[in-house]
Design a protein around this motif. Structure first.
Motif, mmCIF file in Angstrom:
data_model
loop_
_atom_site.group_PDB
_atom_site.id
_atom_site.type_symbol
_atom_site.label_atom_id
_atom_site.label_comp_id
_atom_site.label_asym_id
_atom_site.label_seq_id
_atom_site.Cartn_x
_atom_site.Cartn_y
_atom_site.Cartn_z
ATOM 1 N N GLU A 55 0.828 -1.209 0.000
ATOM 2 C CA GLU A 55 0.000 0.000 0.000
ATOM 3 C C GLU A 55 0.862 1.259 0.000
ATOM 4 O OE1 GLU A 55 -3.189 0.306 -0.531
ATOM 5 O OE2 GLU A 55 -3.383 -1.868 -0.671
ATOM 6 N N GLN A 56 1.984 1.241 0.722
ATOM 7 C CA GLN A 56 2.887 2.389 0.714
ATOM 8 C C GLN A 56 3.480 2.596 -0.678
ATOM 9 O OE1 GLN A 56 5.695 1.493 3.851
ATOM 10 N NE2 GLN A 56 4.865 3.161 5.099
ATOM 11 N N ALA A 57 3.932 1.522 -1.309
ATOM 12 C CA ALA A 57 4.510 1.626 -2.643
ATOM 13 C C ALA A 57 3.460 2.081 -3.653
ATOM 14 C CB ALA A 57 5.104 0.279 -3.057
ATOM 15 N N ARG A 58 2.262 1.548 -3.514
ATOM 16 C CA ARG A 58 1.181 1.924 -4.428
ATOM 17 C C ARG A 58 0.837 3.400 -4.279
ATOM 18 N NH1 ARG A 58 -4.493 1.925 -4.717
ATOM 19 N NH2 ARG A 58 -5.246 1.198 -6.731
ATOM 20 N N ALA A 59 0.855 3.895 -3.059
ATOM 21 C CA ALA A 59 0.531 5.305 -2.816
ATOM 22 C C ALA A 59 1.547 6.236 -3.468
ATOM 23 C CB ALA A 59 0.459 5.577 -1.321
ATOM 24 N N GLN A 60 2.752 5.729 -3.725
ATOM 25 C CA GLN A 60 3.782 6.551 -4.362
ATOM 26 C C GLN A 60 3.517 6.749 -5.854
ATOM 27 O OE1 GLN A 60 6.262 8.168 -2.775
ATOM 28 N NE2 GLN A 60 5.339 7.408 -0.900
ATOM 29 N N VAL A 61 2.834 5.816 -6.491
ATOM 30 C CA VAL A 61 2.633 5.910 -7.938
ATOM 31 C C VAL A 61 1.172 6.081 -8.352
ATOM 32 C CG1 VAL A 61 4.744 4.671 -8.530
ATOM 33 C CG2 VAL A 61 2.635 3.401 -8.187
ATOM 34 N N GLU A 64 -4.984 9.692 -5.087
ATOM 35 C CA GLU A 64 -6.172 9.343 -4.308
ATOM 36 C C GLU A 64 -7.335 8.857 -5.168
ATOM 37 O OE1 GLU A 64 -4.950 12.670 -4.200
ATOM 38 O OE2 GLU A 64 -3.492 12.074 -2.688
ATOM 39 N N ARG A 65 -7.403 9.325 -6.407
ATOM 40 C CA ARG A 65 -8.500 8.944 -7.300
ATOM 41 C C ARG A 65 -8.194 7.686 -8.099
ATOM 42 N NH1 ARG A 65 -9.226 14.347 -10.495
ATOM 43 N NH2 ARG A 65 -7.003 14.298 -10.185
ATOM 44 N N GLY A 66 -7.009 7.127 -7.911
ATOM 45 C CA GLY A 66 -6.644 5.915 -8.631
ATOM 46 C C GLY A 66 -5.910 6.159 -9.930
ATOM 47 N N ASN A 67 -5.608 7.419 -10.233
ATOM 48 C CA ASN A 67 -4.881 7.742 -11.459
ATOM 49 C C ASN A 67 -3.379 7.569 -11.250
ATOM 50 O OD1 ASN A 67 -7.300 8.490 -12.697
ATOM 51 N ND2 ASN A 67 -7.135 10.577 -11.920
ATOM 52 N N LEU A 68 -2.715 7.173 -12.308
ATOM 53 C CA LEU A 68 -1.270 6.968 -12.263
ATOM 54 C C LEU A 68 -0.552 8.298 -12.190
ATOM 55 C CD1 LEU A 68 0.489 4.440 -12.365
ATOM 56 C CD2 LEU A 68 0.729 4.789 -14.814
ATOM 57 N N ARG A 69 0.429 8.413 -11.313
ATOM 58 C CA ARG A 69 1.249 9.618 -11.219
ATOM 59 C C ARG A 69 2.403 9.457 -12.210
ATOM 60 N NH1 ARG A 69 1.823 10.555 -4.696
ATOM 61 N NH2 ARG A 69 -0.352 11.060 -4.332
ATOM 62 N N THR A 70 2.212 9.985 -13.406
ATOM 63 C CA THR A 70 3.179 9.765 -14.478
ATOM 64 C C THR A 70 4.538 10.367 -14.166
ATOM 65 O OG1 THR A 70 2.311 11.708 -15.624
ATOM 66 C CG2 THR A 70 1.433 9.562 -16.273
ATOM 67 N N ASP A 71 4.576 11.471 -13.422
ATOM 68 C CA ASP A 71 5.868 12.065 -13.085
ATOM 69 C C ASP A 71 6.696 11.121 -12.215
ATOM 70 O OD1 ASP A 71 3.961 12.435 -11.069
ATOM 71 O OD2 ASP A 71 5.038 14.157 -10.222
ATOM 72 N N VAL A 73 6.264 7.789 -12.019
ATOM 73 C CA VAL A 73 6.571 6.596 -12.810
ATOM 74 C C VAL A 73 7.760 6.878 -13.721
ATOM 75 C CG1 VAL A 73 5.703 5.016 -14.571
ATOM 76 C CG2 VAL A 73 4.222 5.707 -12.683
ATOM 77 N N ALA A 74 7.806 8.068 -14.316
ATOM 78 C CA ALA A 74 8.930 8.432 -15.176
ATOM 79 C C ALA A 74 10.228 8.487 -14.375
ATOM 80 C CB ALA A 74 8.658 9.783 -15.835
ATOM 81 N N LEU A 75 10.167 9.027 -13.164
ATOM 82 C CA LEU A 75 11.364 9.050 -12.320
ATOM 83 C C LEU A 75 11.836 7.646 -11.978
ATOM 84 C CD1 LEU A 75 10.588 11.967 -9.833
ATOM 85 C CD2 LEU A 75 12.402 11.890 -11.538
#
Length: 97
Positions: A55-61, A64-71, A73-75
């Motif tokens: 859950e911690q790792a998932r929260a990083q990428v 809150e709405r379930g969308n991927l944090r592309t910035d 993921v790119a890092l």
């Protein structure tokens, strides 16, 4: 001080209640130290830890709405690519190429 006079039946009832409490305590201790119980507790603890880590790792990428944090993921992709490149360069140097 005045001592309370107890009947034989009251004393026997108290002893019987104490005996039952002691038996329940011993049963509880035995069930806690039984190898199967230890294994089950360890597995449950490991599952809880793994779930929390996931859950911690998932929260990083994921936001809150379930969308991927592309910035992020790119890092992560850039860091993985850099690490692979570093290993390949060191490997190439050590082989003498």
């Amino acid at each position: 001080m005045a001592e309370a006079v107890r009947t034989r039946e009251e004393i026997e009832a108290e002893i019987d209640a104490a005996r039952r409490r002691l038996a329940a305590s011993v049963e509880g201790l035995i069930s806690q130290v039984h190898p199967k119980a230890i294994v089950a507790n360890t597995v449950a603890d490991a599952r809880t830890f793994a779930q929390g880590s996931f859950e911690q790792a998932r929260a990083q990428v994921v936001d809150e709405r379930g969308n991927l944090r592309t910035d992020r993921v790119a890092l992560l992709a850039a860091a993985a690519g850099g690490a692979i490149t570093f290993v390949l360069i060191v490997r190439s140097i050590l082989r003498g190429r």
